[in-house]
Design an enzyme around this catalytic site. Structure first.
Site, mmCIF file in Angstrom:
data_model
loop_
_atom_site.group_PDB
_atom_site.id
_atom_site.type_symbol
_atom_site.label_atom_id
_atom_site.label_comp_id
_atom_site.label_asym_id
_atom_site.label_seq_id
_atom_site.Cartn_x
_atom_site.Cartn_y
_atom_site.Cartn_z
ATOM 1 N N TYR A 159 0.832 -1.207 0.000
ATOM 2 C CA TYR A 159 0.000 0.000 0.000
ATOM 3 C C TYR A 159 0.868 1.259 0.000
ATOM 4 C CZ TYR A 159 -4.084 -2.934 1.045
ATOM 5 O OH TYR A 159 -5.092 -3.874 1.003
ATOM 6 N N PRO A 184 -16.589 -3.777 0.206
ATOM 7 C CA PRO A 184 -17.901 -4.327 0.578
ATOM 8 C C PRO A 184 -19.089 -3.518 0.073
ATOM 9 C CG PRO A 184 -16.906 -3.215 2.454
ATOM 10 C CD PRO A 184 -15.856 -3.248 1.369
ATOM 11 N N VAL A 228 -21.718 0.334 -6.299
ATOM 12 C CA VAL A 228 -22.957 1.115 -6.232
ATOM 13 C C VAL A 228 -22.688 2.614 -6.379
ATOM 14 C CG1 VAL A 228 -24.944 1.736 -4.795
ATOM 15 C CG2 VAL A 228 -24.157 -0.634 -4.869
#
Length: 289
Positions: free
Chosen positions: A49, A203, A207
């Site tokens: 990361y 998760p 959307v």
């Protein structure tokens, strides 16, 4: 070996550093405290990361936060050899015993801690040697440098390959209302059979990221459900993930303080079976068989 207890929602740190939010040490320390104050005590890392920089930045922030180590759980992943931040000419995977041992020591140094609560193998490699991986894991456990072990993005057969040599307690996979294949392809069934706890990265799915037929259908439904439940769409989507009987733990990557303060509401949200199926139905675009 007894499985490590993690918080019901995990704070994902991938975007805290140079890959996205570029938080400074004080901002990161404040975010760590906000998470812990809101019962989100587990932090998900990977060595890559921020091009191998975020762990060290978090370590500085953790020290500045003044929080004791026993109030939190730290997860990290190893195995990906990135071209960013290291002199690699090609992105590849390395699961040799020596590399796993070195990588964990490096993560401990960067995170400014003596142990990882969970070590995960970041992605499966066709060249991984299960016996060599198991030997590294057992050495690290014996040395007290890791308390638990798992994998990430592994299929059931890949997990079984490792599990035959050493205990595997976690698998961090992509799972959401818009990416629900793991509950159809046997992945979550396998984890339930073998007491492997799934963690879910991304998760919330796509959307809020994509404007396609699937997400438009979901947003239309969520508007109705937000009014009914009195929580935000993101909380409903997390509740959908949490309701699966595999005991999925979502990894939430938000750095928005207000959203962090709402995340744990998803754990207690009484999402009905019908509303769970309604969300799945709108995601699929058709009724269940």
């Amino acid at each position: 070996m007894k499985k490590t207890v993690l918080s019901p929602v995990i704070a994902g740190t991938m975007n805290w550093g140079v890959w996205d939010k570029k938080l400074n040490t004080a901002e990161m320390a404040h975010l760590i405290r906000v998470c812990v104050d809101n019962q989100i005590t587990t932090f998900d890392h990977a060595d890559i990361y921020g091009g191998y920089t975020t762990e060290a930045e978090f370590g500085q922030a953790f020290t500045q936060s003044g929080l004791s180590r026993d109030r939190m759980q730290l997860i990290s992943k190893c195995g990906i050899q990135h071209t960013q931040g290291r002199p690699n000419t090609l992105k590849h995977y390395d699961y040799s015993k020596d590399y796993i041992l070195w990588s964990v020591d490096n993560s401990l140094k960067n995170l400014q801690t003596d142990y990882l609560d969970v070590l995960l193998l970041h992605r499966p490699s066709p060249l991984m040697q299960p016996d060599e991986i198991a030997e590294a894991v057992e050495i690290l456990r014996a040395q007290g440098k890791i308390r638990d072990f798992g994998v990430s993005n592994f299929t059931p057969s890949q997990t079984e390959l490792i599990r035959q040599r050493t205990e595997v307690h976690y698998n961090q996979i992509q799972f959401s209302a818009t990416h629900f294949q793991p509950m159809l392809d046997g992945s979550l069934d396998y984890m339930q059979l073998h007491q492997i706890t799934p963690m879910s990265w991304n998760p919330l799915g796509t959307v809020f990221r994509e404007d396609i037929e699937q997400t438009r259908r979901l947003k239309k439904l969520l508007v109705q459900k937000v009014e009914h439940y009195g929580v935000g769409s993101d909380t409903l989507l997390l509740a959908w993930v949490l309701k699966h009987p595999a005991g999925v733990i979502p990894v939430a990557g938000t750095v928005n303080i207000a959203r962090i303060q709402q995340l744990m509401k998803a754990v207690e949200l009484p999402l009905t079976d019908l509303d769970w199926f309604a969300i799945w139905t709108e995601s699929m675009g058709n009724r269940v068989p």
